[in-house]
Design an enzyme around this catalytic site. Structure first.
Site, PDB file in Angstrom:
ATOM      1  CG  ASP A   9     -32.182  63.952  -1.198  1.00  0.00           C
ATOM      2  OD1 ASP A   9     -32.391  63.045  -2.004  1.00  0.00           O
ATOM      3  OD2 ASP A   9     -31.266  64.794  -1.328  1.00  0.00           O
ATOM      4  CG  ASP A 173     -30.410  67.977  -2.949  1.00  0.00           C
ATOM      5  OD1 ASP A 173     -31.164  66.987  -3.016  1.00  0.00           O
ATOM      6  OD2 ASP A 173     -29.407  68.111  -3.678  1.00  0.00           O
TER       7      ASP A 173
HETATM    8  O1  LIG Z   1     -30.000  59.274  -7.366  1.00  0.00           O
HETATM    9  C1  LIG Z   1     -30.019  60.499  -7.594  1.00  0.00           C
HETATM   10  O2  LIG Z   1     -30.094  60.938  -8.752  1.00  0.00           O
HETATM   11  C2  LIG Z   1     -29.990  61.483  -6.472  1.00  0.00           C
HETATM   12  O3  LIG Z   1     -30.231  60.863  -5.276  1.00  0.00           O
HETATM   13  P1  LIG Z   1     -31.004  61.635  -4.099  1.00  0.00           P
HETATM   14  O4  LIG Z   1     -32.456  61.509  -4.384  1.00  0.00           O
HETATM   15  O5  LIG Z   1     -30.554  60.892  -2.859  1.00  0.00           O
HETATM   16  O6  LIG Z   1     -30.527  63.053  -4.096  1.00  0.00           O
HETATM   17 MG   LIG Z   2     -30.795  64.980  -3.434  1.00  0.00          MG
END
Ligand SMILES: O=C(O)COP(=O)(O)O
Ligand SMILES: [Mg+2]
Length: 226
Positions: A9, A173
């Site tokens: 992520d 996360d």
């Molecule tokens: O775009 C988002 O809301 C969060 O992005 P992510 O999935 O990289 O944590």
């Molecule tokens: Mg994230």
């Protein structure tokens, strides 16, 4: 156990607390010899730029699985799921003052500023017969098709890379990383992660944000799994 690739992520996982790219994590990622894929709820150009600036190959999952590219020189694929999301957005706009994030670039889902009552919105949305759900990443609230998530995206991208989703270790996360943990071979939550992702994880790092990702990679190296 031996894994062939890592999917991570972006926001909250390879960033610092204030969302800047974590340079220590970038340095660590650059030492790896196996494919490193980025998976984000953010838009495709954000994911591709991050991949480019880290020094990766452009294999990315964006818009929570709605948009995918396998290399910089290949056209991305998009899921057709915007219409139901727009209907949900119009319906919810009757009750809340909603702000769309990056609407010009977002093709398959709608991301909203986190300044409204999500639980109330969820229960209102239940009264509508729409194939969408809302997910809170702690950076935005996304209205997305139930058919699309980072797990579905990972399966598709793994296939394009000649791999299986099970060949990947996933690092994340928050709630939008759960399905990616479910389909991957091993899931690692960083220390700042939500309860929901920590529960879905096979391993949780002590360290938070990008330091958590460094710890995750070191853990995999020590085990001899990558
Ligand atoms: O775009 C988002 O809301 C969060 O992005 P992510 O999935 O990289 O944590
Ligand atoms: Mg994230």
């Amino acid at each position: 156990m031996k894994f062939k690739a890592i999917v991570a992520d972006i926001d909250g996982t390879i960033t610092c607390e204030k969302r800047e790219l974590h340079l220590g994590a970038v340095k660590k990622i650059r030492t790896l010899k196996l494919p490193f894929v980025l998976a984000t709820g953010n838009i495709l150009c954000y994911a591709r730029t991050t991949s480019r600036l880290i020094g990766l190959e452009g294999a990315v999952i964006a818009e929570n699985g709605g948009a995918i590219t396998v290399r910089f020189d290949l056209q991305g694929t998009y899921e057709e799921s915007m219409e139901e999301c727009e209907k949900a957005y119009s319906f919810l706009s009757r009750y809340f003052n909603l702000t769309k994030l990056d609407p010009l670039y977002r093709k398959t889902e709608i991301a909203l500023r986190r300044d409204f009552d999500l639980e109330k919105a969820r229960s209102l949305l239940k009264t509508q017969n729409l194939d969408v759900e809302m997910v809170d990443t702690k950076y935005a609230i996304h209205i997305k098709s139930k058919k699309v998530n980072k797990g579905v995206g990972l399966k598709k991208l793994a296939n394009m890379m000649g791999l299986k989703a099970r060949d990947f270790v996933a690092i994340g996360d928050s709630a939008n990383d759960v399905e990616m943990f479910e389909v991957s071979g091993f899931g690692i939550a960083v220390g700042n992660g939500d309860e929901i992702i920590k529960e879905a994880a096979d391993y949780v790092t002590e360290a938070t944000y990008g330091d958590g990702t460094i710890e995750a990679i070191e853990f995999l190296e020590e085990k001899g799994w990558i």
